[in-house]
Scaffold this motif. Structure first.
Motif, PDB file in Angstrom:
ATOM      1  N   SER A  61       0.831  -1.204   0.000  1.00 44.60           N
ATOM      2  CA  SER A  61       0.000   0.000   0.000  1.00 44.60           C
ATOM      3  C   SER A  61       0.865   1.255   0.000  1.00 44.60           C
ATOM      4  O   SER A  61       0.367   2.358   0.191  1.00 44.60           O
ATOM      5  N   ASP A  62       2.151   1.084  -0.218  1.00 43.84           N
ATOM      6  CA  ASP A  62       3.099   2.192  -0.369  1.00 43.84           C
ATOM      7  C   ASP A  62       3.447   2.888   0.946  1.00 43.84           C
ATOM      8  O   ASP A  62       3.845   4.038   0.936  1.00 43.84           O
ATOM      9  N   MET A  63       3.294   2.182   2.064  1.00 42.64           N
ATOM     10  CA  MET A  63       3.731   2.780   3.330  1.00 42.64           C
ATOM     11  C   MET A  63       5.256   2.758   3.354  1.00 42.64           C
ATOM     12  O   MET A  63       5.866   1.729   3.079  1.00 42.64           O
ATOM     13  N   PRO A  64       5.880   3.882   3.676  1.00 43.93           N
ATOM     14  CA  PRO A  64       7.341   3.923   3.734  1.00 43.93           C
ATOM     15  C   PRO A  64       7.894   3.002   4.823  1.00 43.93           C
ATOM     16  O   PRO A  64       7.245   2.776   5.854  1.00 43.93           O
ATOM     17  N   LEU A  65       9.082   2.477   4.586  1.00 49.59           N
ATOM     18  CA  LEU A  65       9.717   1.607   5.580  1.00 49.59           C
ATOM     19  C   LEU A  65       9.861   2.305   6.929  1.00 49.59           C
ATOM     20  O   LEU A  65       9.701   1.679   7.972  1.00 49.59           O
ATOM     21  N   ALA A  66      10.144   3.593   6.919  1.00 45.36           N
ATOM     22  CA  ALA A  66      10.292   4.321   8.183  1.00 45.36           C
ATOM     23  C   ALA A  66       8.994   4.282   8.987  1.00 45.36           C
ATOM     24  O   ALA A  66       9.020   4.149  10.214  1.00 45.36           O
ATOM     25  N   ALA A  67       7.863   4.398   8.313  1.00 48.01           N
ATOM     26  CA  ALA A  67       6.577   4.348   9.006  1.00 48.01           C
ATOM     27  C   ALA A  67       6.289   2.935   9.519  1.00 48.01           C
ATOM     28  O   ALA A  67       5.770   2.769  10.631  1.00 48.01           O
ATOM     29  N   ILE A  68       6.646   1.931   8.728  1.00 46.84           N
ATOM     30  CA  ILE A  68       6.463   0.544   9.188  1.00 46.84           C
ATOM     31  C   ILE A  68       7.363   0.288  10.392  1.00 46.84           C
ATOM     32  O   ILE A  68       6.949  -0.340  11.371  1.00 46.84           O
ATOM     33  N   ARG A  69       8.583   0.781  10.328  1.00 43.34           N
ATOM     34  CA  ARG A  69       9.511   0.628  11.455  1.00 43.34           C
ATOM     35  C   ARG A  69       8.933   1.281  12.710  1.00 43.34           C
ATOM     36  O   ARG A  69       8.953   0.704  13.794  1.00 43.34           O
TER      37      ARG A  69
END
Length: 142
Positions: A61-69
């Protein structure tokens, strides 16, 4: 002990490459630290598979890795930060709503253009004597 899976088995089950699994581990987006066997091999559980499935959906869904982290960190911290988790997910939901609206506009234009060209082709098939090169019927760029 629950089913223990090797990195190869996890790669097969999730469709992620072994390289990507190692990358996710380095990036700190796995729910729990990866356990190691006696020989140093990575050991995963069904809970790890479930978490990776969530991460895959967030990435798709295009969530940035930083946000997932950040989301992962919040989950690891446990109860008490639900408002921050909710805010993070709401921001991403808003992003997706906007993306879906933009994609819908793109689809409308493409559907229109497909219709224009289908009409042109149908007209050309009915009128074989037409030997001229014409602009698209909508007058827009071809």
């Amino acid at each position: 002990m629950p089913d223990i899976l090797s990195i190869g088995q996890v790669a097969e089950r999730t469709g992620l490459s072994i390289h990507t699994l190692r990358f996710y581990e380095r990036e700190g987006i796995l729910h729990s630290p990866v356990r190691r066997g006696a020989g140093g091999n990575r050991l995963y559980s069904e809970q790890d598979i479930e978490w990776l499935s969530l991460c895959m959906i967030l990435r798709a869904s295009d969530m940035p890795l930083a946000a997932i982290r950040r989301y992962t960190e919040l989950v690891r911290e446990g109860a008490g930060n639900e408002a921050e988790r909710l805010a993070l997910l709401r921001r991403h939901r808003e992003y997706l709503i906007n993306q879906m609206a933009n994609l819908s506009e793109c689809m409308d234009l493409i559907n229109y253009k497909v219709g224009v060209y289908e009409d042109l082709i149908d007209e050309g098939a009915a009128d074989h004597s037409c030997n001229r090169e014409a602009l698209p019927a909508d007058g827009g760029p071809g």
